[in-house]
Design an enzyme around this catalytic site. Sequence first.
Site, PDB file in Angstrom:
ATOM      1  N   GLU A   1     -12.986  -1.957   9.682  1.00 58.15           N
ATOM      2  CA  GLU A   1     -12.361  -1.276   8.728  1.00 58.15           C
ATOM      3  C   GLU A   1     -11.271  -2.156   8.168  1.00 58.15           C
ATOM      4  O   GLU A   1     -10.868  -3.211   9.030  1.00 58.15           O
ATOM      5  CB  GLU A   1     -11.943  -0.065   9.368  1.00 58.15           C
ATOM      6  CG  GLU A   1     -12.295   1.310   9.144  1.00 58.15           C
ATOM      7  CD  GLU A   1     -11.741   1.647   7.637  1.00 58.15           C
ATOM      8  OE1 GLU A   1     -11.815   1.085   6.710  1.00 58.15           O
ATOM      9  OE2 GLU A   1     -11.331   2.979   7.447  1.00 58.15           O
ATOM     10  N   ASP A   2     -10.684  -1.730   7.134  1.00 63.42           N
ATOM     11  CA  ASP A   2      -9.562  -2.907   6.622  1.00 63.42           C
ATOM     12  C   ASP A   2      -8.341  -2.111   7.282  1.00 63.42           C
ATOM     13  O   ASP A   2      -7.479  -2.883   7.942  1.00 63.42           O
ATOM     14  CB  ASP A   2      -9.447  -2.577   5.204  1.00 63.42           C
ATOM     15  CG  ASP A   2      -9.393  -1.265   4.453  1.00 63.42           C
ATOM     16  OD1 ASP A   2      -9.535  -0.397   5.442  1.00 63.42           O
ATOM     17  OD2 ASP A   2      -9.187  -1.038   3.271  1.00 63.42           O
TER      18      ASP A   2
ATOM     19  N   ASP B   1      -5.062   4.169   9.320  1.00 67.63           N
ATOM     20  CA  ASP B   1      -3.319   4.771   8.750  1.00 67.63           C
ATOM     21  C   ASP B   1      -3.312   6.225   9.683  1.00 67.63           C
ATOM     22  O   ASP B   1      -2.928   5.915  10.557  1.00 67.63           O
ATOM     23  CB  ASP B   1      -3.621   4.940   7.359  1.00 67.63           C
ATOM     24  CG  ASP B   1      -2.322   5.313   6.687  1.00 67.63           C
ATOM     25  OD1 ASP B   1      -1.324   5.230   7.264  1.00 67.63           O
ATOM     26  OD2 ASP B   1      -2.512   5.903   5.618  1.00 67.63           O
TER      27      ASP B   1
ATOM     28  N   PHE C   1       3.074   0.404   2.072  1.00 64.23           N
ATOM     29  CA  PHE C   1       1.823   0.228   1.442  1.00 64.23           C
ATOM     30  C   PHE C   1       1.427  -1.228   1.119  1.00 64.23           C
ATOM     31  O   PHE C   1       2.155  -1.955   0.521  1.00 64.23           O
ATOM     32  CB  PHE C   1       1.656   1.348   0.102  1.00 64.23           C
ATOM     33  CG  PHE C   1       0.587   1.393  -0.224  1.00 64.23           C
ATOM     34  CD1 PHE C   1      -0.101   2.751   0.243  1.00 64.23           C
ATOM     35  CD2 PHE C   1      -0.263   0.965  -1.153  1.00 64.23           C
ATOM     36  CE1 PHE C   1      -1.470   3.077   0.181  1.00 64.23           C
ATOM     37  CE2 PHE C   1      -1.720   1.390  -1.319  1.00 64.23           C
ATOM     38  CZ  PHE C   1      -2.288   2.434  -0.721  1.00 64.23           C
TER      39      PHE C   1
ATOM     40  N   ARG D   1      -8.085  -6.533  -4.652  1.00 61.89           N
ATOM     41  CA  ARG D   1      -8.809  -6.839  -3.624  1.00 61.89           C
ATOM     42  C   ARG D   1      -9.056  -8.173  -3.262  1.00 61.89           C
ATOM     43  O   ARG D   1      -9.344  -8.562  -2.144  1.00 61.89           O
ATOM     44  CB  ARG D   1     -10.200  -6.009  -3.675  1.00 61.89           C
ATOM     45  CG  ARG D   1      -9.900  -4.442  -3.658  1.00 61.89           C
ATOM     46  CD  ARG D   1     -11.285  -3.673  -3.294  1.00 61.89           C
ATOM     47  NE  ARG D   1     -11.566  -2.302  -3.803  1.00 61.89           N
ATOM     48  CZ  ARG D   1     -11.235  -1.441  -2.915  1.00 61.89           C
ATOM     49  NH1 ARG D   1     -10.912  -1.514  -1.757  1.00 61.89           N
ATOM     50  NH2 ARG D   1     -11.533  -0.202  -3.506  1.00 61.89           N
TER      51      ARG D   1
HETATM   52  P1  IMP Z   1      -6.706   6.967   7.161  1.00 57.85           P
HETATM   53  O1  IMP Z   1      -7.891   8.072   7.106  1.00 57.85           O
HETATM   54  O2  IMP Z   1      -5.477   7.586   6.798  1.00 57.85           O
HETATM   55  O3  IMP Z   1      -6.548   6.141   8.293  1.00 57.85           O
HETATM   56  O4  IMP Z   1      -7.018   5.989   6.078  1.00 57.85           O
HETATM   57  C1  IMP Z   1      -7.720   4.988   5.891  1.00 57.85           C
HETATM   58  C2  IMP Z   1      -8.027   4.432   4.528  1.00 57.85           C
HETATM   59  O5  IMP Z   1      -6.844   4.660   3.608  1.00 57.85           O
HETATM   60  C3  IMP Z   1      -8.254   2.930   4.512  1.00 57.85           C
HETATM   61  O6  IMP Z   1      -9.556   2.694   4.587  1.00 57.85           O
HETATM   62  C4  IMP Z   1      -7.739   2.470   3.247  1.00 57.85           C
HETATM   63  O7  IMP Z   1      -9.149   2.642   2.318  1.00 57.85           O
HETATM   64  C5  IMP Z   1      -6.672   3.503   2.825  1.00 57.85           C
HETATM   65  N1  IMP Z   1      -5.463   2.989   3.101  1.00 57.85           N
HETATM   66  C6  IMP Z   1      -4.411   3.497   3.849  1.00 57.85           C
HETATM   67  N2  IMP Z   1      -3.296   2.851   3.790  1.00 57.85           N
HETATM   68  C7  IMP Z   1      -3.354   1.702   2.803  1.00 57.85           C
HETATM   69  C8  IMP Z   1      -2.474   0.735   2.284  1.00 57.85           C
HETATM   70  O8  IMP Z   1      -1.548   0.560   2.663  1.00 57.85           O
HETATM   71  N3  IMP Z   1      -3.315  -0.013   1.207  1.00 57.85           N
HETATM   72  C9  IMP Z   1      -4.486   0.365   0.814  1.00 57.85           C
HETATM   73  N4  IMP Z   1      -5.223   1.181   1.138  1.00 57.85           N
HETATM   74  C10 IMP Z   1      -4.786   2.092   2.230  1.00 57.85           C
HETATM   75 MG    MG Z   2      -8.748   2.409  -0.262  1.00 54.10          MG
END
Ligand code: IMP
Ligand code: MG
Length: 185
Positions: free
Chosen positions: A102-103, A106, A155, A168
């Site tokens: 995963e990138d 959050d 962000f 990206r």
């Molecule tokens: P989560 O379900 O809240 O953990 O969200 C994870 C996904 O939200 C990641 O795979 C990203 O695609 C996106 N995301 C969360 N924070 C950021 C950010 O700061 N920049 C860009 N994408 C984000």
């Molecule tokens: Mg995204």
Amino acid sequence: MQSYQEFLQEVLIDEETLQSRIGELAAEISRDYEGKPLMLACILRGGVMFLTDLMRRLTIPHTVDFMAVSSYGAGARHSSGQVRITLDLQTSIEGKDVLLVEDIIDSGNTIASVIQLLKTREPQSVRVCSLLDKFERREALVPIDYCGFKIPNKFVFGYGLDLDEYYRNLPFIGVVRPDRYIPPE
Ligand code: IMP
Ligand code: MG
């Protein structure tokens, strides 16, 4: 289209720092999964840059597959508890040691649902490798087995992470200045 310099607040993690940490993670993973049927499961689209740099540095045999989930609509900046699989893995994970790539984690909601789903398919193991950990925002309890960097609640974009699907391609992780960024039409 704006050039990123117009809204870049700061470079949070530069290219060299990213690459050197990815090298360390790859060495650790190569040691831990030696002799095991490792499958990297990359979550599209943000994880792609990280995946390709990581796999280039793995010294053990492995396969790769992809999946995509939609956690929130375009423009939204927070994922709900509900995630939908929009593209499933194309190969069986039964008996495999799956490492989710995963990138960023959050809230943790996305990866938590993916883990829950994959565990029903009887893999040998499912673990998580995330480049970034925005730990202050965590809602779901998810263990990150391999974590690149813990980052503050800002962000970020670049190195696979998008701003409304763009930027990206940048080789570093940057922080957005929200008052300067103009979303595309
Ligand atoms: P989560 O379900 O809240 O953990 O969200 C994870 C996904 O939200 C990641 O795979 C990203 O695609 C996106 N995301 C969360 N924070 C950021 C950010 O700061 N920049 C860009 N994408 C984000
Ligand atoms: Mg995204």
